[in-house]
Structures are given as structure tokens and as C-alpha cells.
Design an enzyme around this catalytic site. Structure first.
Site, PDB file in Angstrom:
ATOM      1  N   HIS A 190       0.836  -1.212   0.000  1.00 31.99           N
ATOM      2  CA  HIS A 190       0.000   0.000   0.000  1.00 31.99           C
ATOM      3  C   HIS A 190       0.866   1.256   0.000  1.00 31.99           C
ATOM      4  O   HIS A 190       0.676   2.164  -0.824  1.00 31.99           O
ATOM      5  CB  HIS A 190      -0.907  -0.010   1.235  1.00 31.99           C
ATOM      6  N   GLU A 191       1.812   1.309   0.925  1.00 33.67           N
ATOM      7  CA  GLU A 191       2.658   2.500   1.018  1.00 33.67           C
ATOM      8  C   GLU A 191       3.601   2.619  -0.172  1.00 33.67           C
ATOM      9  O   GLU A 191       3.941   3.724  -0.592  1.00 33.67           O
ATOM     10  CB  GLU A 191       3.454   2.476   2.330  1.00 33.67           C
TER      11      GLU A 191
ATOM     12  N   HIS B  90       1.888   4.602  -2.841  1.00 31.88           N
ATOM     13  CA  HIS B  90       2.019   6.049  -2.612  1.00 31.88           C
ATOM     14  C   HIS B  90       3.419   6.528  -3.000  1.00 31.88           C
ATOM     15  O   HIS B  90       3.575   7.557  -3.667  1.00 31.88           O
ATOM     16  CB  HIS B  90       1.786   6.369  -1.136  1.00 31.88           C
TER      17      HIS B  90
END
Length: 380
Positions: A33-34, A37
């Protein structure tokens, strides 16, 4: 003492049997997920100060050539990417005074000084990468193991069940469910399992002729593949080896990706359906769990094999992606909501409105966390 050590550190104990699988599952999902980003933010020319797995005190870390601090922290219940210009881990809008403290070079690569499309792309990349992770996991599993299926046949009908009341008989074949064609018995289960209390139209093939019936699924407590008790909507039909004629569908790599996209789409649709029904009180609250339940499921999956643990990663990844897309600050969906308003009115949302939004959103997030912790410990 030996018995205590065995209970804690054996593969049946807490550390190796539950804690390690839990940390593996959560770390993979959070990292991906990170990383979404991070990668899209870097592609958009945004500077990154910190990439953290976990919160709280840093256990260890290092600085890369771009000046980003990569670190592992003591509380492994999440993670974050801190971009240049962020004043906290939630990437909430800094005040005018805080932006003025940045140097000219920092303002150029700061997150909040970028065009709205770059900020939106960077934010949505986190959930998107979660969905891509799930697709990748299923694609590998389908390529390696294929998919066992049963024909959509009725071998038995439970007496007094919704199917019996609707007139469904042994030997009938499902053709469609609510107007959607079905190819396997699993397709029927999918279209029924989340529709407790909703009348559903079934087209059945009987003696070469199609007939239409309507049945309303009822919730029934069953055990899932990990041994957990779950409430699933059923109409009361059973398949078996004789009627179902089990077969294995095999996939080449391209077909496996297509099947994985379809499977991931179904999970996203089913999760969204569950959340909608949950809000209006039509789903069992015990179906929602927090870190403790995830840890228990991780331990159960690990005992069944690594492939089960990887499947849990895929399912949790979808859940994390969907939750982060909810339009609630400080979740990713809350940021996207503000960016959408900004794109419409052609100016940033006022600091006062954003502050109010973050306060309300933070209260809702904390309330949700408290709810799932209560479920884990006392409620269920």
C-alpha cells in the site's frame, strides 16, 4: 519452564504459530500500500522524507540516495509515507504558516504545492496497489494450481428451506441468478451468499425446459475454510460429486491474470455490498474484526500451509484498499474527496473546513477501531 517455552515458541505456540504469520500478512499488505504512494509520488516529482512500516519509536532504518528515511518502527499496525511538506503522518493540509517555513527547493517538490491531479494520483495509488497485489496473488495461484469447480446442479434440497418453498427440485440446473448467467456452483453461491433477506429470481433448467422461481436466502452459521464461524445467506441446496461432476480448470499465465481480475472484482463487489448492508443493520457485526481477529486468522492459515497464508494476504489487501477509499479523512478517500471539491471549485478547500473534516473523520476512524477491538475482545 520447558513447557512454557514450547507453548510460546513452537509452531503451535503464540510467537511462531500466530505472531509471525500475523506480522507477515500485515507487513506485506502495508508495504505494498505505502509503496504505491511512494512510487507514484516519486513519478510525479514529489519528494519523500520517510517510508515507515509501523508507528512509534524507530527500531532500525537507513537513508537512501534520495534522502528518504526507510524505517521499521515498534508498533507494526500500519505504516505511512511522509512527503516533503507533510507536517504529520496523515498528510493533512498544512497551514499557511507551516508552508512558509519550507525552503524554495522544498516548496518545489512538496506534496501540497503540486497540481491536484498529481496529489490525487499519489493518494489513490495506495489502494490501487492493494488491488494489484490481490490480482497478482490469484494469478500465481490459478497458474500453479488451477481452479476446481462443480457444475451448477442441485443434488439435494433441504426440507423447509427457501429453495424447497420456491419449488426447486433435485436434478435442476441453475441457468441464471437475478438475470446473470452462472457457469459453476460457486457462481450461484457467490450471488446468494451476500443477499440474506433479498428475494432473488432463479432460472432453472428442468427436463430440458427453463422455469423461473423466486427464493429469499436466509442467514445460516457455517464454518469457513479457516474454521471460523460465519453467517452466510443460503437457499438450502446441496451439490455433490455425482451431480456436480467436479473438474479442474487450468490456466495459462494470460488467462490466469484475467481470472484473477475477475476474482478480485468479485471480492471488491462483495465487500462493498457487505459494508452497505452493515451500515443499515442487515449484516452480522461479528463479521468485522480487528488486529486480534486478523492475528488469529493468520495463525489458522499458517497451519494449513503457505498458500493459505498468501490467500489471506490477498483478501486482507482488498479489505485495506476498500477501507482506505472510504471518503473519510484522514483515510485516502478523505483526501480524494477534498481534491475532488478542489477540482470543481478551482481552489483548495478552506483550512477551517479541512480541519473540521479531519476532526470528524478522526473521530469516526477511532470509533471504528474501538468497535472492531471490542468485537475482538468481548463482543463476539
Amino acid at each position: 519452564m520447558n513447557e512454557i517455552l514450547h507453548a510460546v515458541f513452537s509452531t503451535e505456540g503464540f510467537v511462531l504459530g500466530t505472531l509471525v504469520p500475523f506480522l507477515f500478512v500485515l507487513t506485506v499488505v502495508v508495504f505494498v500500500h505505502e509503496m504505491g504512494h511512494y512510487l507514484v509520488g516519486r513519478w510525479c516529482g514529489i519528494g519523500v522524507k520517510v517510508f515507515s512500516i509501523g508507528f512509534g519509536p524507530e527500531l532500525f532504518g537507513f537513508n537512501d540516495s534520495h534522502g528518504t528515511r526507510w524505517k521499521l518502527c515498534a508498533i507494526p499496525l500500519g505504516g505511512y509515507v511522509k512527503f516533503v511538506g507533510d507536517m504529520n503522518a496523515t498528510s493533512s493540509q498544512p497551514s499557511s504558516e507551516e508552508i512558509e517555513t519550507l525552503t524554495a527547493a522544498e516548496r518545489k517538490v512538496a506534496f501540497h504545492t503540486q497540481p491536484v491531479w498529481k496529489r490525487a494520483a499519489t493518494v489513490v495509488a495506495g489502494p490501487l496497489f492493494n488491488f494489484l497485489l490481490t490480482i497478482a496473488v490469484f494469478a500465481v495461484l490459478f497458474s500453479a494450481y488451477g481452479r476446481p469447480v462443480l457444475e451448477p446442479m442441485v443434488a439435494e434440497v433441504t426440507a423447509g428451506s427457501p429453495a424447497a418453498r420456491a419449488g426447486i427440485l433435485p436434478g435442476d440446473r441453475f441457468v441464471s441468478v437475478d438475470g446473470k448467467k452462472v457457469q459453476t456452483f460457486a457462481d450461484v453461491q457467490r450471488r446468494v451468499s451476500g443477499r440474506g433477506g433479498d428475494p432473488i429470481t432463479f432460472v432453472m433448467l428442468r427436463d430440458g425446459k427453463e422455469i423461473t422461481v423466486t427464493a429469499t436466502p436466509e442467514l445460516m452459521e457455517q464454518q469457513d475454510g479457516l474454521g471460523n464461524k460465519v453467517k452466510v445467506a443460503v437457499i438450502g441446496v446441496v451439490n455433490n460429486q455425482e451431480f456436480g461432476q467436479p473438474r479442474l480448470i487450468t490456466y495459462n499465465p494470460v488467462a490466469a491474470v484475467g481470472a484473477a481480475v475477475e476474482e478480485t472484482g468479485y471480492i471488491i463487489q462483495r465487500t462493498g455490498q457487505f459494508l452497505q448492508r452493515f451500515v443499515v443493520g442487515r449484516e452480522d457485526k461479528c463479521q468485522l474484526g480487528g488486529p486480534i481477529k486478523i492475528a488469529q486468522m493468520s495463525g489458522q492459515a499458517a497451519k494449513l500451509g503457505f498458500d493459505w497464508l498468501v490467500q489471506l494476504v490477498a483478501l486482507l489487501s482488498v479489505g485495506i484498499g476498500i477501507l482506505n477509499l472510504l471518503p473519510i479523512p484522514p483515510l485516502d478517500g478523505g483526501h480524494l474527496l477534498f481534491y475532488g471539491v478542489e477540482a470543481v471549485i478551482r481552489r483548495p478547500v478552506s483550512e477551517r473546513m479541512m480541519e473540521l473534516g479531519y476532526r470528524v473523520g478522526l473521530f469516526l476512524v477511532l470509533a471504528f477501531m474501538g468497535f472492531v477491538f471490542w468485537n475482538d475482545l468481548f463482543g463476539c
